[in-house]
Design an enzyme around this catalytic site. Structure first.
Site, PDB file in Angstrom:
ATOM      1  N   THR A 131       0.822  -1.207   0.000  1.00  0.00           N
ATOM      2  CA  THR A 131       0.000   0.000   0.000  1.00  0.00           C
ATOM      3  C   THR A 131       0.860   1.263   0.000  1.00  0.00           C
ATOM      4  O   THR A 131       2.006   1.236   0.469  1.00  0.00           O
ATOM      5  CB  THR A 131      -0.897  -0.003   1.267  1.00  0.00           C
ATOM      6  OG1 THR A 131      -1.457   1.286   1.444  1.00  0.00           O
ATOM      7  CG2 THR A 131      -0.097  -0.345   2.523  1.00  0.00           C
ATOM      8  N   ASP A 132       0.289   2.368  -0.465  1.00  0.00           N
ATOM      9  CA  ASP A 132       1.008   3.653  -0.391  1.00  0.00           C
ATOM     10  C   ASP A 132       1.057   4.176   1.044  1.00  0.00           C
ATOM     11  O   ASP A 132       1.798   5.112   1.337  1.00  0.00           O
ATOM     12  CB  ASP A 132       0.341   4.686  -1.318  1.00  0.00           C
ATOM     13  CG  ASP A 132      -1.110   5.000  -0.954  1.00  0.00           C
ATOM     14  OD1 ASP A 132      -1.685   4.310  -0.095  1.00  0.00           O
ATOM     15  OD2 ASP A 132      -1.666   5.943  -1.558  1.00  0.00           O
ATOM     16  N   GLU A 133       0.271   3.557   1.942  1.00  0.00           N
ATOM     17  CA  GLU A 133       0.201   4.084   3.312  1.00  0.00           C
ATOM     18  C   GLU A 133       1.520   3.904   4.068  1.00  0.00           C
ATOM     19  O   GLU A 133       1.747   4.547   5.091  1.00  0.00           O
ATOM     20  CB  GLU A 133      -0.972   3.449   4.074  1.00  0.00           C
ATOM     21  CG  GLU A 133      -2.278   3.700   3.334  1.00  0.00           C
ATOM     22  CD  GLU A 133      -3.549   3.368   4.108  1.00  0.00           C
ATOM     23  OE1 GLU A 133      -3.515   3.362   5.346  1.00  0.00           O
ATOM     24  OE2 GLU A 133      -4.579   3.117   3.456  1.00  0.00           O
ATOM     25  N   TYR A 156      -1.757  -0.477  10.977  1.00  0.00           N
ATOM     26  CA  TYR A 156      -1.900  -1.151   9.673  1.00  0.00           C
ATOM     27  C   TYR A 156      -0.700  -0.843   8.785  1.00  0.00           C
ATOM     28  O   TYR A 156      -0.032  -1.766   8.294  1.00  0.00           O
ATOM     29  CB  TYR A 156      -3.197  -0.701   8.976  1.00  0.00           C
ATOM     30  CG  TYR A 156      -3.239  -1.039   7.497  1.00  0.00           C
ATOM     31  CD1 TYR A 156      -3.246  -2.360   7.055  1.00  0.00           C
ATOM     32  CD2 TYR A 156      -3.248  -0.027   6.525  1.00  0.00           C
ATOM     33  CE1 TYR A 156      -3.267  -2.667   5.692  1.00  0.00           C
ATOM     34  CE2 TYR A 156      -3.270  -0.327   5.166  1.00  0.00           C
ATOM     35  CZ  TYR A 156      -3.279  -1.649   4.755  1.00  0.00           C
ATOM     36  OH  TYR A 156      -3.294  -1.952   3.414  1.00  0.00           O
ATOM     37  N   LYS A 160       2.316  -3.291   7.288  1.00  0.00           N
ATOM     38  CA  LYS A 160       2.588  -3.460   5.856  1.00  0.00           C
ATOM     39  C   LYS A 160       4.031  -3.034   5.541  1.00  0.00           C
ATOM     40  O   LYS A 160       4.728  -3.691   4.759  1.00  0.00           O
ATOM     41  CB  LYS A 160       1.607  -2.646   5.005  1.00  0.00           C
ATOM     42  CG  LYS A 160       0.177  -3.143   5.021  1.00  0.00           C
ATOM     43  CD  LYS A 160      -0.024  -4.530   4.428  1.00  0.00           C
ATOM     44  CE  LYS A 160       0.194  -4.599   2.935  1.00  0.00           C
ATOM     45  NZ  LYS A 160      -0.175  -5.937   2.385  1.00  0.00           N
TER      46      LYS A 160
END
Ligand code: NAD
Ligand code: TYD
Length: 348
Positions: A131-133, A156, A160
């Site tokens: 993810t870009d998060e 989260y 990741k």
């Protein structure tokens, strides 16, 4: 025949990836490994369940012995890893589950792949979907590139980020052939209604309040899920080992503007007077550690692999709304049972 294990194939993005691979590549044998958590749903892929090149395996990636035995038995050529705990709000109330699935689960897959490939990496690939998060938050300007330093802010995104680092480390240390993609927010059919867009659609149908966190000025870059599946297909086949690729929609929306657009479209679809659904907008307590803005620079995948989104946001949103209106049984099934308890806890 190439044997590919895809994890999390009963979830939102995984189901679109599985369908694409099963239908487009009859020469591949596709194994869908999924624990069927609250987010996993075999109804998402009911249409392909009898295809001759498809096998479903119910199992938990956190179970090390099970994963090792599975890899020994089937001798997979490639892994496309999507299984994860994926919702930021749940990671705030239960971070350890995210460490277990997203970090330990990924480790188990890496170890099992490393073991069966045993330094013979010809034709092998470990594809980690991220993810870009992991990059944290942007201010008002700028974009996330593949070289933006990791700075995760939620449990989260920290889990990741950790899994991304382990995949990279297995590449550097053991030569494991990997690719990683970091994608922006997806939307589309089969999206579990804990995430913003399907939650709003469901609440508008039910005439319930539309919860907007904080001042609603948070920004996300939205990509239609089928365009993500196309990108995954492309990177799986043509991406360069040990590279990462950012995937995004070139499509930034402040939450409040997105909510209003969706209200307008839903009023049209449901034959309601314009402005009806907007009256349901309710500002609620903000998410702790809420990232202000995500936006992806997807130029690398565009220039090197020729990928770009195929549908506009208008088209994608239209298709998404139509899907939810036509699949009320799916929506009723996933919002019965434990969903209500989650919803009451989250929005009480
Ligand atoms: P999802 O929550 O809809 O689906 C996750 C799937 O993984 C479910 O089918 C679930 O049953 C399965 N799963 C969960 N824990 C498992 C375990 N321990 N063992 C086996 N299976 C397990 O998630 P999604 O939105 O489809 O996301 C898929 C992947 O894409 C994730 O890795 C996520 O981090 C990443 N991603 C998501 C988005 C997004 O906007 N949704 C954006 C970028 C990246
Ligand atoms: P979400 O769909 O949870 O994705 P992510 O947190 O991974 O970006 O949320 C998208 C944006 O919408 C995010 O800024 C949080 C916000 N949001 C709300 O305002 N209300 C809600 O009820 C939810 C679920 C999200």
């Amino acid at each position: 025949m190439k044997k590919i294990i895809i994890t999390g194939g009963a979830g939102f993005i995984g189901s679109h990836v599985i369908r694409r691979f099963v239908k487009k590549y009859p020469q591949y044998q596709i194994f869908n490994l999924d624990a069927l958590t609250y987010a996993g749903n075999l109804e998402n892929i009911a249409d392909i369940q009898n295809e001759p090149n498809y096998t479903f395996i119910k199992g938990d990636i956190v179970n090390e012995d099970f994963i090792n035995e599975l890899f020994q038995k089937h001798q997979f050529d490639a892994v496309i890893h999507l299984a994860a705990e994926s919702h930021v709000d749940r990671s705030i109330t239960d971070p350890l589950s995210f460490v277990k699935t997203n970090v330990i689960g990924t480790m188990n897959l890496l170890n099992a792949a490393k073991q069966i490939w045993n330094n013979n990496f010809e034709g092998k690939r470990f594809y980690h979907v991220s993810t870009d998060e992991v990059y944290g938050t942007l201010g008002a300007t700028g974009l996330f590139t593949e070289t933006t330093p990791y700075a995760p802010n939620s449990p989260y995104s920290a889990s990741k980020a950790s899994s991304d680092h382990f995949v990279r480390a297995y590449g550097e240390t053991y030569g494991l052939p990997y690719v990683i993609t970091n994608c922006s927010n997806n939307y589309g059919p089969n999206h579990f209604p804990e995430k913003l867009i399907p939650l709003l659609i469901n609440n508008i149908i039910q005439n319930k309040p539309l919860p907007v966190y904080g001042d609603g000025k948070y920004t996300r870059d939205w990509l239609f899920v089928k365009d993500h599946a196309v990108a995954i297909d492309l990177v799986f086949h043509e991406g360069i080992n040990h590279e990462t690729y950012n995937i995004g929609g070139f499509n930034e929306w402040q939450n409040i503007d997105l909510v209003k657009l969706l209200c307008q479209k839903m009023d049209e679809k449901l034959g309601k007077v314009s402005g009806t659904s907007e009256k349901l907008i309710t500002y609620v307590k903000d998410r702790p550690g809420h990232d202000l803005r995500y936006a992806i620079d997807a130029n690398k995948i565009n220039k090197e692999l020729g990928w770009s989104p195929s549908v506009t946001f208008e088209e994608g949103l239209e298709q998404t709304i139509d899907w939810y209106l036509e699949n009320s049984e799916w929506l009723n099934n996933v919002t019965s049972g434990s969903y209500q308890k989650y919803y009451d806890n989250q929005y009480e």
